[in-house]
Design an enzyme around this catalytic site. Structure first.
Site, PDB file in Angstrom:
ATOM      1  N   GLY A  16       4.940 -39.667  17.029  1.00 31.02           N
ATOM      2  CA  GLY A  16       6.001 -40.438  17.673  1.00 31.02           C
ATOM      3  C   GLY A  16       5.767 -41.934  17.761  1.00 31.02           C
ATOM      4  N   ARG A  69      18.189 -21.472   9.996  1.00 31.81           N
ATOM      5  CA  ARG A  69      18.310 -22.931  10.105  1.00 31.81           C
ATOM      6  C   ARG A  69      19.611 -23.326  10.807  1.00 31.81           C
ATOM      7  NH1 ARG A  69      15.258 -26.781   7.254  1.00 31.81           N
ATOM      8  NH2 ARG A  69      14.233 -25.233   5.981  1.00 31.81           N
ATOM      9  N   ARG A  95      11.773 -31.588   9.521  1.00 39.72           N
ATOM     10  CA  ARG A  95      12.588 -30.440   9.089  1.00 39.72           C
ATOM     11  C   ARG A  95      13.676 -30.947   8.161  1.00 39.72           C
ATOM     12  NH1 ARG A  95      10.150 -26.036   9.580  1.00 39.72           N
ATOM     13  NH2 ARG A  95      12.074 -24.832   9.457  1.00 39.72           N
ATOM     14  N   LEU A  97      17.341 -31.004   6.834  1.00 45.51           N
ATOM     15  CA  LEU A  97      18.599 -30.762   7.550  1.00 45.51           C
ATOM     16  C   LEU A  97      19.657 -30.253   6.573  1.00 45.51           C
ATOM     17  CD1 LEU A  97      18.441 -34.005   9.683  1.00 45.51           C
ATOM     18  CD2 LEU A  97      18.106 -31.664  10.516  1.00 45.51           C
ATOM     19  N   ASN A 111      17.017 -42.586   9.179  1.00 39.98           N
ATOM     20  CA  ASN A 111      15.703 -41.992   8.954  1.00 39.98           C
ATOM     21  C   ASN A 111      14.752 -43.088   8.496  1.00 39.98           C
ATOM     22  OD1 ASN A 111      13.697 -39.927   8.504  1.00 39.98           O
ATOM     23  ND2 ASN A 111      14.092 -40.117   6.295  1.00 39.98           N
ATOM     24  N   HIS A 113      11.286 -43.597   6.178  1.00 38.99           N
ATOM     25  CA  HIS A 113      10.492 -42.910   5.167  1.00 38.99           C
ATOM     26  C   HIS A 113       9.366 -43.835   4.717  1.00 38.99           C
ATOM     27  CE1 HIS A 113       9.575 -40.021   2.082  1.00 38.99           C
ATOM     28  NE2 HIS A 113       9.536 -40.989   1.196  1.00 38.99           N
ATOM     29  N   ALA A 145      21.762 -38.981   4.020  1.00 39.57           N
ATOM     30  CA  ALA A 145      22.704 -38.262   3.158  1.00 39.57           C
ATOM     31  C   ALA A 145      22.129 -36.851   2.967  1.00 39.57           C
ATOM     32  CB  ALA A 145      22.843 -38.989   1.830  1.00 39.57           C
ATOM     33  N   GLU A 178       6.580 -50.107   9.276  1.00 40.82           N
ATOM     34  CA  GLU A 178       7.594 -49.173   9.789  1.00 40.82           C
ATOM     35  C   GLU A 178       7.996 -49.577  11.208  1.00 40.82           C
ATOM     36  OE1 GLU A 178       6.930 -44.933   9.273  1.00 40.82           O
ATOM     37  OE2 GLU A 178       5.446 -45.322   7.728  1.00 40.82           O
TER      38      GLU A 178
HETATM   39  C1  GAR Z   1       5.937 -41.906   9.618  1.00 43.19           C
HETATM   40  O1  GAR Z   1       5.055 -42.530   8.702  1.00 43.19           O
HETATM   41  C2  GAR Z   1       7.289 -41.642   8.979  1.00 43.19           C
HETATM   42  O2  GAR Z   1       7.677 -42.647   8.092  1.00 43.19           O
HETATM   43  C3  GAR Z   1       7.031 -40.337   8.266  1.00 43.19           C
HETATM   44  O3  GAR Z   1       6.244 -39.607   9.161  1.00 43.19           O
HETATM   45  C4  GAR Z   1       5.450 -40.494   9.954  1.00 43.19           C
HETATM   46  C5  GAR Z   1       5.683 -40.164  11.411  1.00 43.19           C
HETATM   47  O4  GAR Z   1       4.843 -40.929  12.231  1.00 43.19           O
HETATM   48  N1  GAR Z   1       8.249 -39.675   7.932  1.00 43.19           N
HETATM   49  C6  GAR Z   1       8.433 -38.965   6.826  1.00 43.19           C
HETATM   50  O5  GAR Z   1       7.565 -38.759   6.014  1.00 43.19           O
HETATM   51  C7  GAR Z   1       9.842 -38.408   6.627  1.00 43.19           C
HETATM   52  N2  GAR Z   1      10.084 -38.070   5.279  1.00 43.19           N
HETATM   53  P1  GAR Z   1       5.226 -41.164  13.754  1.00 43.19           P
HETATM   54  O6  GAR Z   1       5.475 -39.759  14.358  1.00 43.19           O
HETATM   55  O7  GAR Z   1       3.998 -41.789  14.338  1.00 43.19           O
HETATM   56  O8  GAR Z   1       6.419 -42.028  13.816  1.00 43.19           O
END
Ligand code: GAR
Length: 218
Positions: A16, A69, A95, A97, A111, A113, A145, A178
């Site tokens: 998180g 799901r 997950r 969607l 989202n 990524h 999407a 991020e």
């Molecule tokens: C983050 O690096 C996020 O970009 C990635 O998971 C991590 C979660 O970290 N998400 C994905 O890979 C989605 N495809 P966080 O729980 O510390 O934010």
């Protein structure tokens, strides 16, 4: 009186840290969104404790307790509606969607990524970037999407790949970015400055010309 703020729910599955970055950004008085719910599909998700400490409502919708799901997503949807969510931010929500759920939140779900989409969709992005020897890697915030890790891009940030990098050092460098671009993207979207036009997002703000590795500029 302050302007009405968009009601945002954040969906997490683990640590998180992006959720935390959004919560911290939303503390600013002029931030156009408020975080009204943190929902996790994993009961033990670390991020839930932080949200509770902040006095934010939390919910667990454990996918393992549903027959399929669709029932899992219908329960999530009911929870989001009960809390009056207007926008959803996926933040490490692991997950896939269904098109049905994505359609409920068309142009209202973001989202993050850990790659420069459309490169490296899916998992293990840092390992794959290193294996292919790219020199620039990064992170993307996009509208969701139906296809995995796809949809109109709101913001991206690039990081150099250094000779001595391991997946962990590269992940740490990208994660810092991020934490910058997700609050920036949410600010633009909630403030009505980022609009979806077909496959692209138009940014209607008077920002400086592209100059750095993070775009749009903060
Ligand atoms: C983050 O690096 C996020 O970009 C990635 O998971 C991590 C979660 O970290 N998400 C994905 O890979 C989605 N495809 P966080 O729980 O510390 O934010």
């Amino acid at each position: 009186m302050s302007a009405k703020r968009l009601r945002v729910a954040i969906l997490i599955s683990g640590r998180g840290s992006n959720m935390r970055a959004l919560v911290e950004a939303a503390r600013a008085e002029d931030f156009p969104a408020e975080i009204i719910l943190v929902l996790s599909n994993v009961p033990a998700a670390e991020g839930l404790a932080f949200a509770k400490d902040q006095g934010i409502a939390t919910a667990v919708v454990d996918h393992r307790t549903f027959a399929d799901r669709e029932r899992f997503e219908r329960d999530m949807q009911a929870t989001l509606q009960k809390h009056g969510a207007e926008l959803v931010c996926l933040a490490g929500f692991m997950r896939l969607l269904t098109p049905w759920f994505v359609e409920q939140w068309r142009d209202r779900m973001l989202n993050i990524h850990p790659a420069l989409l459309p490169s490296y969709r899916g998992l293990h992005t840092h390992e794959r970037a290193l294996a292919e020897g790219v020199k620039i890697h990064g992170a993307t915030v996009h509208f969701v999407a139906p296809a995995m890790d796809a949809g109109p891009i709101v913001a991206q940030a690039a990081a150099p790949v250094l000779d001595g990098d391991t997946p962990e050092t590269l992940a740490a460098r990208v994660l810092k970015l991020e934490h910058q671009i997700y609050p920036l993207a949410l600010k633009l979207v909630a403030g009505g400055l980022a609009r979806v036009e077909g496959a692209r997002v138009r940014i209607a703000s008077e920002q400086a010309a592209p100059a750095g590795l993070v775009w749009p500029q903060a």
